[in-house]
Design a protein around this motif. Structure first.
Motif, PDB file in Angstrom:
ATOM      1  N   GLY A  89       0.797  -1.223   0.000  1.00  0.00           N
ATOM      2  CA  GLY A  89       0.000   0.000   0.000  1.00  0.00           C
ATOM      3  C   GLY A  89       0.826   1.267   0.000  1.00  0.00           C
ATOM      4  N   ALA A  90       2.119   1.145   0.251  1.00  0.00           N
ATOM      5  CA  ALA A  90       3.017   2.301   0.274  1.00  0.00           C
ATOM      6  C   ALA A  90       2.437   3.399   1.172  1.00  0.00           C
ATOM      7  N   THR A  91       2.547   4.679   0.771  1.00  0.00           N
ATOM      8  CA  THR A  91       2.124   5.757   1.685  1.00  0.00           C
ATOM      9  C   THR A  91       0.646   5.628   2.053  1.00  0.00           C
ATOM     10  N   ALA A  92      -0.187   5.316   1.077  1.00  0.00           N
ATOM     11  CA  ALA A  92      -1.631   5.293   1.331  1.00  0.00           C
ATOM     12  C   ALA A  92      -2.058   4.054   2.110  1.00  0.00           C
TER      13      ALA A  92
ATOM     14  N   GLY B 226      11.839  -6.662   0.476  1.00  0.00           N
ATOM     15  CA  GLY B 226      13.115  -6.224  -0.101  1.00  0.00           C
ATOM     16  C   GLY B 226      13.065  -4.836  -0.710  1.00  0.00           C
ATOM     17  N   GLY B 227      11.937  -4.160  -0.578  1.00  0.00           N
ATOM     18  CA  GLY B 227      11.838  -2.794  -1.071  1.00  0.00           C
ATOM     19  C   GLY B 227      11.743  -2.655  -2.586  1.00  0.00           C
ATOM     20  N   ALA B 228      11.758  -3.765  -3.313  1.00  0.00           N
ATOM     21  CA  ALA B 228      11.655  -3.685  -4.781  1.00  0.00           C
ATOM     22  C   ALA B 228      10.171  -3.723  -5.142  1.00  0.00           C
ATOM     23  N   ILE B 229       9.626  -2.570  -5.541  1.00  0.00           N
ATOM     24  CA  ILE B 229       8.170  -2.473  -5.701  1.00  0.00           C
ATOM     25  C   ILE B 229       7.697  -3.326  -6.891  1.00  0.00           C
ATOM     26  N   GLY B 230       6.405  -3.638  -6.858  1.00  0.00           N
ATOM     27  CA  GLY B 230       5.828  -4.512  -7.884  1.00  0.00           C
ATOM     28  C   GLY B 230       5.746  -5.948  -7.404  1.00  0.00           C
TER      29      GLY B 230
ATOM     30  N   GLY C  85      -0.221   0.436  -4.017  1.00  0.00           N
ATOM     31  CA  GLY C  85      -0.020   1.728  -4.661  1.00  0.00           C
ATOM     32  C   GLY C  85      -0.131   1.573  -6.171  1.00  0.00           C
ATOM     33  N   ASP C  86      -0.667   2.591  -6.843  1.00  0.00           N
ATOM     34  CA  ASP C  86      -0.839   2.473  -8.302  1.00  0.00           C
ATOM     35  C   ASP C  86       0.514   2.442  -9.026  1.00  0.00           C
ATOM     36  N   GLY C  87       1.502   3.136  -8.476  1.00  0.00           N
ATOM     37  CA  GLY C  87       2.822   3.128  -9.104  1.00  0.00           C
ATOM     38  C   GLY C  87       3.442   1.742  -9.078  1.00  0.00           C
ATOM     39  N   GLY C  88       3.491   1.135  -7.910  1.00  0.00           N
ATOM     40  CA  GLY C  88       4.069  -0.205  -7.778  1.00  0.00           C
ATOM     41  C   GLY C  88       3.285  -1.241  -8.560  1.00  0.00           C
ATOM     42  N   ALA C  89       1.965  -1.093  -8.578  1.00  0.00           N
ATOM     43  CA  ALA C  89       1.120  -2.095  -9.234  1.00  0.00           C
ATOM     44  C   ALA C  89       1.379  -2.166 -10.738  1.00  0.00           C
ATOM     45  N   MET C  90       1.808  -1.044 -11.331  1.00  0.00           N
ATOM     46  CA  MET C  90       2.056  -1.048 -12.777  1.00  0.00           C
ATOM     47  C   MET C  90       3.242  -1.946 -13.168  1.00  0.00           C
ATOM     48  N   TYR C  91       4.121  -2.268 -12.216  1.00  0.00           N
ATOM     49  CA  TYR C  91       5.300  -3.076 -12.562  1.00  0.00           C
ATOM     50  C   TYR C  91       4.917  -4.504 -12.947  1.00  0.00           C
ATOM     51  N   THR C  92       3.908  -5.035 -12.292  1.00  0.00           N
ATOM     52  CA  THR C  92       3.578  -6.458 -12.508  1.00  0.00           C
ATOM     53  C   THR C  92       2.065  -6.648 -12.628  1.00  0.00           C
TER      54      THR C  92
ATOM     55  N   SER D 218      -5.236   4.652  -5.877  1.00  0.00           N
ATOM     56  CA  SER D 218      -4.892   5.428  -7.055  1.00  0.00           C
ATOM     57  C   SER D 218      -4.708   6.907  -6.705  1.00  0.00           C
ATOM     58  N   ASN D 219      -3.471   7.251  -6.354  1.00  0.00           N
ATOM     59  CA  ASN D 219      -3.170   8.672  -6.090  1.00  0.00           C
ATOM     60  C   ASN D 219      -2.445   9.309  -7.269  1.00  0.00           C
ATOM     61  N   ARG D 220      -2.233   8.524  -8.315  1.00  0.00           N
ATOM     62  CA  ARG D 220      -1.591   9.016  -9.540  1.00  0.00           C
ATOM     63  C   ARG D 220      -0.276   9.753  -9.248  1.00  0.00           C
ATOM     64  N   SER D 221       0.478   9.118  -8.346  1.00  0.00           N
ATOM     65  CA  SER D 221       1.721   9.752  -7.912  1.00  0.00           C
ATOM     66  C   SER D 221       2.675   8.696  -7.368  1.00  0.00           C
ATOM     67  N   TYR D 222       3.989   8.977  -7.452  1.00  0.00           N
ATOM     68  CA  TYR D 222       4.971   8.249  -6.659  1.00  0.00           C
ATOM     69  C   TYR D 222       5.094   9.051  -5.362  1.00  0.00           C
ATOM     70  N   ALA D 223       4.046   8.974  -4.528  1.00  0.00           N
ATOM     71  CA  ALA D 223       3.944   9.895  -3.385  1.00  0.00           C
ATOM     72  C   ALA D 223       5.141   9.792  -2.445  1.00  0.00           C
ATOM     73  N   ILE D 224       5.590   8.578  -2.195  1.00  0.00           N
ATOM     74  CA  ILE D 224       6.707   8.420  -1.249  1.00  0.00           C
ATOM     75  C   ILE D 224       7.946   9.161  -1.755  1.00  0.00           C
ATOM     76  N   LEU D 225       8.123   9.172  -3.066  1.00  0.00           N
ATOM     77  CA  LEU D 225       9.327   9.824  -3.588  1.00  0.00           C
ATOM     78  C   LEU D 225       9.223  11.344  -3.492  1.00  0.00           C
TER      79      LEU D 225
HETATM   80  C1  LIG Z   1      12.108  -2.041  -8.384  1.00  0.00           C
HETATM   81  C2  LIG Z   1      12.001  -0.677  -7.839  1.00  0.00           C
HETATM   82  N1  LIG Z   1      12.048   0.384  -8.678  1.00  0.00           N
HETATM   83  C3  LIG Z   1      11.920   1.639  -8.196  1.00  0.00           C
HETATM   84  C4  LIG Z   1      11.779   1.857  -6.859  1.00  0.00           C
HETATM   85  C5  LIG Z   1      11.712   3.264  -6.301  1.00  0.00           C
HETATM   86  N2  LIG Z   1      10.397   3.557  -5.752  1.00  0.00           N
HETATM   87  C6  LIG Z   1      10.136   3.439  -4.456  1.00  0.00           C
HETATM   88  S1  LIG Z   1       8.591   3.828  -4.068  1.00  0.00           S
HETATM   89  C7  LIG Z   1       8.231   4.208  -5.678  1.00  0.00           C
HETATM   90  C8  LIG Z   1       6.887   4.707  -6.058  1.00  0.00           C
HETATM   91  C9  LIG Z   1       5.753   3.972  -5.382  1.00  0.00           C
HETATM   92  O1  LIG Z   1       4.554   4.505  -5.872  1.00  0.00           O
HETATM   93  P1  LIG Z   1       3.173   3.915  -5.446  1.00  0.00           P
HETATM   94  O2  LIG Z   1       3.220   2.442  -5.469  1.00  0.00           O
HETATM   95  O3  LIG Z   1       2.125   4.562  -6.268  1.00  0.00           O
HETATM   96  O4  LIG Z   1       3.004   4.341  -3.915  1.00  0.00           O
HETATM   97  P2  LIG Z   1       2.958   5.828  -3.284  1.00  0.00           P
HETATM   98  O5  LIG Z   1       4.380   6.238  -3.099  1.00  0.00           O
HETATM   99  O6  LIG Z   1       2.230   6.725  -4.258  1.00  0.00           O
HETATM  100  O7  LIG Z   1       2.252   5.689  -2.006  1.00  0.00           O
HETATM  101  C10 LIG Z   1       9.326   4.005  -6.493  1.00  0.00           C
HETATM  102  C11 LIG Z   1       9.342   4.236  -7.947  1.00  0.00           C
HETATM  103  C12 LIG Z   1      11.734   0.721  -6.011  1.00  0.00           C
HETATM  104  N3  LIG Z   1      11.607   0.810  -4.701  1.00  0.00           N
HETATM  105  N4  LIG Z   1      11.828  -0.521  -6.537  1.00  0.00           N
END
Ligand SMILES: Cc1ncc(C[n+]2csc(CCOP(=O)(O)OP(=O)(O)O)c2C)c(N)n1
Length: 514
Positions: free
Chosen positions: A360-363, A384-388, A411-418, A438-445
């Motif tokens: 769920g990342a930030t949200a 392991g911190g590797a999103i997706g 998170g919508d960003g992470g979900a797009m990976y896989t 769906s916050n349409r953002s990499y909010a944590i970054l």
């Molecule tokens: C494999 C990999 N690529 C890039 C990153 C860097 N990264 C960390 S969080 C993040 C964005 C996450 O976005 P989302 O899933 O939408 O969650 P939000 O931050 O919006 O809550 C990225 C690109 C990562 N952790 N792992």
């Protein structure tokens, strides 16, 4: 019988039941062997990150490995990030990676690459049989290696001719190196430390985060006053009503430092000293208070559960933990949908025995807080911190636990990976409800940009953290892969959608516009 058939038969003998696969030409004999021999369910993933993430989710919940089938170094490399997460979770997995035939390797054909170099960082075991007659025994060793304490990834690189040439037959399972015993003097030392009047905390990981381990920890806490902690990200934890509550170390380094600042003795139980996720200018990397003593009750490969049991005895712990989490469902949100409202509804309607895949990342933070007192459930996080990871992890868990509801919030960003995992959920009719935050953002970054001290970000920097333009449409993405979906803009819509999704079977996606 050919080498591939001898391998499949060996896997069946060892107890492998599922093979997550994305095959190519060099794996065709293994594909044919899966077809001819009963006992292993093949599950296609349309990207290797789905294959490896699903194997991780399966292994975390089943406690034994699934096989993966991957196409040479390129396929294995595509699956790397989720193998990395699985390594951090100590998940048992057997990778079968196809390779060119032994005599073909010398010609540097287009798909030739250094497979071993891609496999090595995540593997506890790796072998390349050179003869078909060696394949079965290697398969049995791979199974044992993946299951050897605390669990890990075994990679069997399978040259195509060793799969198609004649073999002798299946191999028998070989002995698994179980968890080693913690010696009595360690238990005595930790028991004495817990009685020396200093402020202690026990950091749990691995099997001790399941209900039995938590109960033991609660008993020890009652007898000694020690705090019970877990890492921010854990492979699998049982939490919710009826379970002993423990403290999760916060994600941000300065909060983590503050959280455990008072600790004078940190006792590791299947865990490592906590460290900051990243270095930040002027902030701590090593989170254990500088004057605190670290004592190791059990290393990850040692029997942490038995050690806790012996410790409970040694400190004269009561027969039962005095406190367990009481069921407390939050009130539902109303009006504009936000992360808080999503968390309330998930915690409110989560069914007993659900399996939660949390990316769920930030949200997702709100959901985590509210589900602490929800119905009892299993909780899996991004180790392991590797999103997706979250979507495939949910698919794998659903295969391992067909009678349990799987809920994935992502998170919508992470979900797009896989996101191809949705297709696998549809094809295999997996009982997974996915909530896209769906916050349409990499909010944590956006937060990290400030925290690392990068000043005055301009439009170019901000555009790299923004997912508008074009807007993702998760309802259409899910529909396009055969998963029914609904978009929710208000808390009322989300409450209704999530509630009804809990009583239907099969994959479903809710796009929460927050
Ligand atoms: C494999 C990999 N690529 C890039 C990153 C860097 N990264 C960390 S969080 C993040 C964005 C996450 O976005 P989302 O899933 O939408 O969650 P939000 O931050 O919006 O809550 C990225 C690109 C990562 N952790 N792992």
């Amino acid at each position: 019988m050919n080498g591939a058939e001898s391998l499949v038969q060996t896997f069946v003998k060892c107890g492998v039941e599922v093979c997550f696969s994305n095959p190519g030409t060099s794996e065709m004999h293994f594909v044919a062997a899966l077809d001819r021999i009963d006992g292993i369910r093949p599950v296609l993933g349309l990207f290797e990150g789905v294959v490896t993430g699903a194997a991780d989710g399966y292994g975390r919940m089943a406690g034994k490995p699934a096989a993966t089938l991957l196409h040479l170094g390129a396929g294995l490399g595509n699956g790397f990030a989720n193998l990395h997460n699985a390594r951090r979770a100590a998940t048992p997995i057997i990778n079968v990676v196809g390779e060119h035939a032994t005599y073909h390797r010398q010609y540097d054909a287009p798909l030739a690459s250094d497979i071993a170099s891609v496999a090595r960082p995540n593997s506890v075991w790796m072998e390349t049989p050179e003869e078909a007659t060696e394949v079965a025994a290697a398969g049995a060793r791979a199974y044992a290696a993946s299951m050897s304490a605390p669990g890990g990834i075994a990679t069997l690189i399978l040259p195509a001719d060793t799969a198609w040439l004649d073999a002798d037959g299946a191999a028998d399972p070989v002995e698994i190196a179980g968890f080693s015993e913690v010696d009595g003097s360690t238990i005595d030392k930790v028991a004495a430390a817990l009685k020396n009047g200093k402020k202690s905390a026990i950091l749990l990981r691995g099997r001790t985060l399941l209900a039995d381990g938590l109960e033991l920890a609660g008993r020890i806490q009652a007898a000694t006053g020690a705090r019970i902690l877990c890492d921010t990200f854990t492979p699998r934890m049982q939490r919710g009503a009826g379970r002993v509550k423990i403290e999760r170390i916060p994600y941000f380094a300065e909060q983590a430092v503050e959280h455990i600042a008072e600790v004078e003795q940190l006792i590791l139980c299947g865990s490592q000293n906590p460290v900051a996720f990243f270095a930040y200018p002027g902030k701590e990397s090593w989170l254990t208070p500088p004057d605190a003593e670290t004592l190791v009750l059990a290393r990850p490969e040692e029997d942490s559960l038995a050690a806790l049991e012996a410790l409970a005895e040694a400190v004269g712990a009561p027969a039962q933990a005095p406190e367990h989490v009481a069921l407390a469902k939050p009130d539902l949100g109303s009006g504009t949908l936000d992360a808080d409202g999503v968390g309330r509804a998930i915690a409110h309607f989560l069914p007993d025995g659900a399996v939660v895949s949390d990316e769920g990342a930030t949200a997702g933070l709100f959901t985590n807080i509210y589900t602490e007192t929800a119905a009892p459930h299993d909780h899996m996080t991004l180790t392991g911190g590797a999103i997706g990871q979250g979507l495939p992890l949910a698919a794998g868990a659903a295969l391992a636990c067909p009678d349990q509801k799987v809920v994935c919030f992502h998170g919508d960003g992470g979900a797009m990976y896989t996101l191809q995992a949705l297709w696998t959920m549809a094809r295999e009719k997996l009982d997974v409800v996915t909530v896209i935050l769906s916050n349409r953002s990499y909010a944590i970054l956006n937060i990290e940009l400030m925290r690392v001290g990068a000043e005055n970000p301009g439009p170019k920097a901000l555009s790299m953290l923004d997912l508008h333009n074009p807007e993702l449409n998760w309802t259409q993405l899910a529909n396009g892969m055969g998963v029914e979906a609904v978009r929710c803009e208000t808390a009322e819509e989300f409450n209704d959608a999530f509630e009804s999704s809990m009583s239907r079977k099969g994959p479903f996606l809710i796009e929460a516009m927050i």
